[in-house]
Design a protein around this motif. Structure first.
Motif, PDB file in Angstrom:
ATOM      1  N   PHE A  50       0.862  -1.178   0.000  1.00 28.87           N
ATOM      2  CA  PHE A  50       0.000   0.000   0.000  1.00 28.87           C
ATOM      3  C   PHE A  50       0.902   1.233   0.000  1.00 28.87           C
ATOM      4  O   PHE A  50       1.693   1.435   0.916  1.00 28.87           O
ATOM      5  N   LEU A  51       0.762   2.070  -1.044  1.00 33.18           N
ATOM      6  CA  LEU A  51       1.631   3.243  -1.188  1.00 33.18           C
ATOM      7  C   LEU A  51       1.091   4.437  -0.400  1.00 33.18           C
ATOM      8  O   LEU A  51       0.942   5.535  -0.930  1.00 33.18           O
ATOM      9  N   GLY A  52       0.783   4.224   0.852  1.00 38.42           N
ATOM     10  CA  GLY A  52       0.397   5.347   1.692  1.00 38.42           C
ATOM     11  C   GLY A  52      -1.058   5.728   1.598  1.00 38.42           C
ATOM     12  O   GLY A  52      -1.796   5.355   0.682  1.00 38.42           O
ATOM     13  N   ASP A  53      -1.495   6.515   2.590  1.00 40.56           N
ATOM     14  CA  ASP A  53      -2.888   6.930   2.732  1.00 40.56           C
ATOM     15  C   ASP A  53      -3.821   5.723   2.657  1.00 40.56           C
ATOM     16  O   ASP A  53      -4.856   5.734   1.992  1.00 40.56           O
ATOM     17  N   PRO A 113      -2.460 -15.109   6.148  1.00 36.00           N
ATOM     18  CA  PRO A 113      -1.051 -15.183   6.559  1.00 36.00           C
ATOM     19  C   PRO A 113      -0.094 -15.549   5.430  1.00 36.00           C
ATOM     20  O   PRO A 113       1.121 -15.372   5.565  1.00 36.00           O
ATOM     21  N   HIS A 114      -0.622 -16.045   4.325  1.00 37.53           N
ATOM     22  CA  HIS A 114       0.217 -16.401   3.175  1.00 37.53           C
ATOM     23  C   HIS A 114       0.605 -15.175   2.346  1.00 37.53           C
ATOM     24  O   HIS A 114       1.396 -15.292   1.411  1.00 37.53           O
ATOM     25  N   ILE A 115       0.060 -14.011   2.670  1.00 38.40           N
ATOM     26  CA  ILE A 115       0.349 -12.777   1.936  1.00 38.40           C
ATOM     27  C   ILE A 115       1.052 -11.804   2.872  1.00 38.40           C
ATOM     28  O   ILE A 115       0.638 -11.616   4.017  1.00 38.40           O
ATOM     29  N   THR A 116       2.123 -11.176   2.378  1.00 33.24           N
ATOM     30  CA  THR A 116       2.811 -10.127   3.122  1.00 33.24           C
ATOM     31  C   THR A 116       2.198  -8.783   2.763  1.00 33.24           C
ATOM     32  O   THR A 116       2.129  -8.425   1.583  1.00 33.24           O
ATOM     33  N   PHE A 117       1.744  -8.046   3.760  1.00 34.63           N
ATOM     34  CA  PHE A 117       1.159  -6.727   3.553  1.00 34.63           C
ATOM     35  C   PHE A 117       2.140  -5.669   4.057  1.00 34.63           C
ATOM     36  O   PHE A 117       2.569  -5.717   5.215  1.00 34.63           O
ATOM     37  N   THR A 118       2.479  -4.722   3.182  1.00 34.20           N
ATOM     38  CA  THR A 118       3.449  -3.678   3.511  1.00 34.20           C
ATOM     39  C   THR A 118       2.829  -2.314   3.247  1.00 34.20           C
ATOM     40  O   THR A 118       2.106  -2.128   2.271  1.00 34.20           O
ATOM     41  N   LEU A 119       3.117  -1.371   4.126  1.00 37.64           N
ATOM     42  CA  LEU A 119       2.652   0.009   3.961  1.00 37.64           C
ATOM     43  C   LEU A 119       3.835   0.959   3.928  1.00 37.64           C
ATOM     44  O   LEU A 119       4.681   0.938   4.821  1.00 37.64           O
ATOM     45  N   VAL A 134       7.181   0.558   6.318  1.00 36.43           N
ATOM     46  CA  VAL A 134       8.498   1.023   5.881  1.00 36.43           C
ATOM     47  C   VAL A 134       8.357   2.416   5.281  1.00 36.43           C
ATOM     48  O   VAL A 134       7.257   2.857   4.959  1.00 36.43           O
ATOM     49  N   ASP A 135       9.503   3.094   5.109  1.00 41.19           N
ATOM     50  CA  ASP A 135       9.476   4.390   4.423  1.00 41.19           C
ATOM     51  C   ASP A 135       9.334   4.206   2.921  1.00 41.19           C
ATOM     52  O   ASP A 135       8.639   4.968   2.247  1.00 41.19           O
ATOM     53  N   HIS A 136      10.032   3.201   2.388  1.00 35.91           N
ATOM     54  CA  HIS A 136       9.959   2.899   0.958  1.00 35.91           C
ATOM     55  C   HIS A 136      10.407   1.461   0.757  1.00 35.91           C
ATOM     56  O   HIS A 136      10.932   0.822   1.675  1.00 35.91           O
ATOM     57  N   GLY A 155      15.618  -1.730  -9.756  1.00 37.19           N
ATOM     58  CA  GLY A 155      15.704  -0.279  -9.679  1.00 37.19           C
ATOM     59  C   GLY A 155      14.360   0.406  -9.695  1.00 37.19           C
ATOM     60  O   GLY A 155      14.215   1.496 -10.255  1.00 37.19           O
ATOM     61  N   LEU A 156      13.356  -0.218  -9.102  1.00 34.64           N
ATOM     62  CA  LEU A 156      12.067   0.427  -8.858  1.00 34.64           C
ATOM     63  C   LEU A 156      11.952   0.699  -7.364  1.00 34.64           C
ATOM     64  O   LEU A 156      12.183  -0.200  -6.551  1.00 34.64           O
ATOM     65  N   VAL A 157      11.618   1.930  -7.016  1.00 35.77           N
ATOM     66  CA  VAL A 157      11.404   2.298  -5.626  1.00 35.77           C
ATOM     67  C   VAL A 157       9.933   2.629  -5.439  1.00 35.77           C
ATOM     68  O   VAL A 157       9.373   3.459  -6.171  1.00 35.77           O
ATOM     69  N   LEU A 158       9.308   1.982  -4.461  1.00 35.86           N
ATOM     70  CA  LEU A 158       7.905   2.215  -4.147  1.00 35.86           C
ATOM     71  C   LEU A 158       7.818   3.110  -2.928  1.00 35.86           C
ATOM     72  O   LEU A 158       8.400   2.807  -1.878  1.00 35.86           O
TER      73      LEU A 158
END
Length: 215
Positions: free
Chosen positions: A74-77, A98-104, A125-127, A133-136
């Motif tokens: 999730f890219l924020g908000d 639980p089989h999926i990793t969710f990151t914000l 995380v912050d990013h 070379g892709l930064v989310l």
């Protein structure tokens, strides 16, 4: 119909459901969902449609069913403002997978207290950097190396399409400029920020169930 882009050699798919899918990593990227927004507005006395968080979670569930997904970023908000019961339903939903990793990657609206974040299954995380070379991140990052492509959200990009008979339509879109790919808001009640199209931009409009590159 999704639109395939190759970004730094990595196959990326722009989905008409207003999300990005990277098959190599079985990674689904969603930006600016703003869960809890309608309940927040109703609490403040604004007349808005009755909220249905299960319907919103169902929209994500369809993507998780149709695609092979091991990670969701999730890219924020993700959550609009202060705590309400929509957050509890979201926590239940993510913990049931639980089989999926969710990151914000936290955004400016993600202001819940630490204890509330800890009740979710989220990794915060912050990013996030992929080896190609892709930064989310939620907003564009400064000082990146010239080969990096930054995938962001935040501004809820939209475009205006003009047709014959003085007709015009405002559509959500993916917007690519200066190695920054901006994703449309996944939330249904977010509005659009219309961005101009120039010779340096590529705009991919969401039209019904298709993603189309504008000329």
């Amino acid at each position: 119909m999704a639109k395939k882009l190759v970004l730094n050699g990595l196959d990326c798919f722009l989905l008409p459901q207003k999300a990005l899918y990277i098959a190599k990593y079985q990674l689904l990227v969603i930006s600016d969902w703003h869960l809890g927004k309608l309940k927040h507005f109703r609490k403040e006395g604004f007349f808005v449609p009755a909220p249905n968080v299960m319907e919103e979670l169902g929209r994500l569930d369809i993507l998780l069913t149709e695609l092979e997904v091991k990670q969701v970023v999730f890219l924020g908000d993700l959550f609009h403002s202060k705590l309400n019961s929509d957050w509890e339903q979201f926590c239940i939903y993510t913990k049931a997978k639980p089989h999926i990793t969710f990151t914000l990657t936290k955004g400016n609206h993600d202001i819940l207290e630490d204890a509330h974040w800890e009740r979710s299954a989220l990794r915060i995380v912050d990013h996030l950097l992929l080896e190609e070379g892709l930064v989310l991140s939620h907003e564009p990052l400064r000082g990146l190396d010239s080969h990096i492509i930054n995938v962001v959200g935040h501004i809820h990009p939209g475009c205006q399409v003009f047709l014959a008979g003085r007709q015009s339509f405002r559509l959500p879109c993916f917007h690519l400029e200066n190695r920054v790919l901006t994703l449309p808001a996944f939330g249904k009640f977010t509005g659009l920020h219309i961005l101009p199209k120039t010779s340096l931009t590529k705009v991919y409009a969401i039209v019904d169930q298709s993603v189309l590159e504008l000329p």
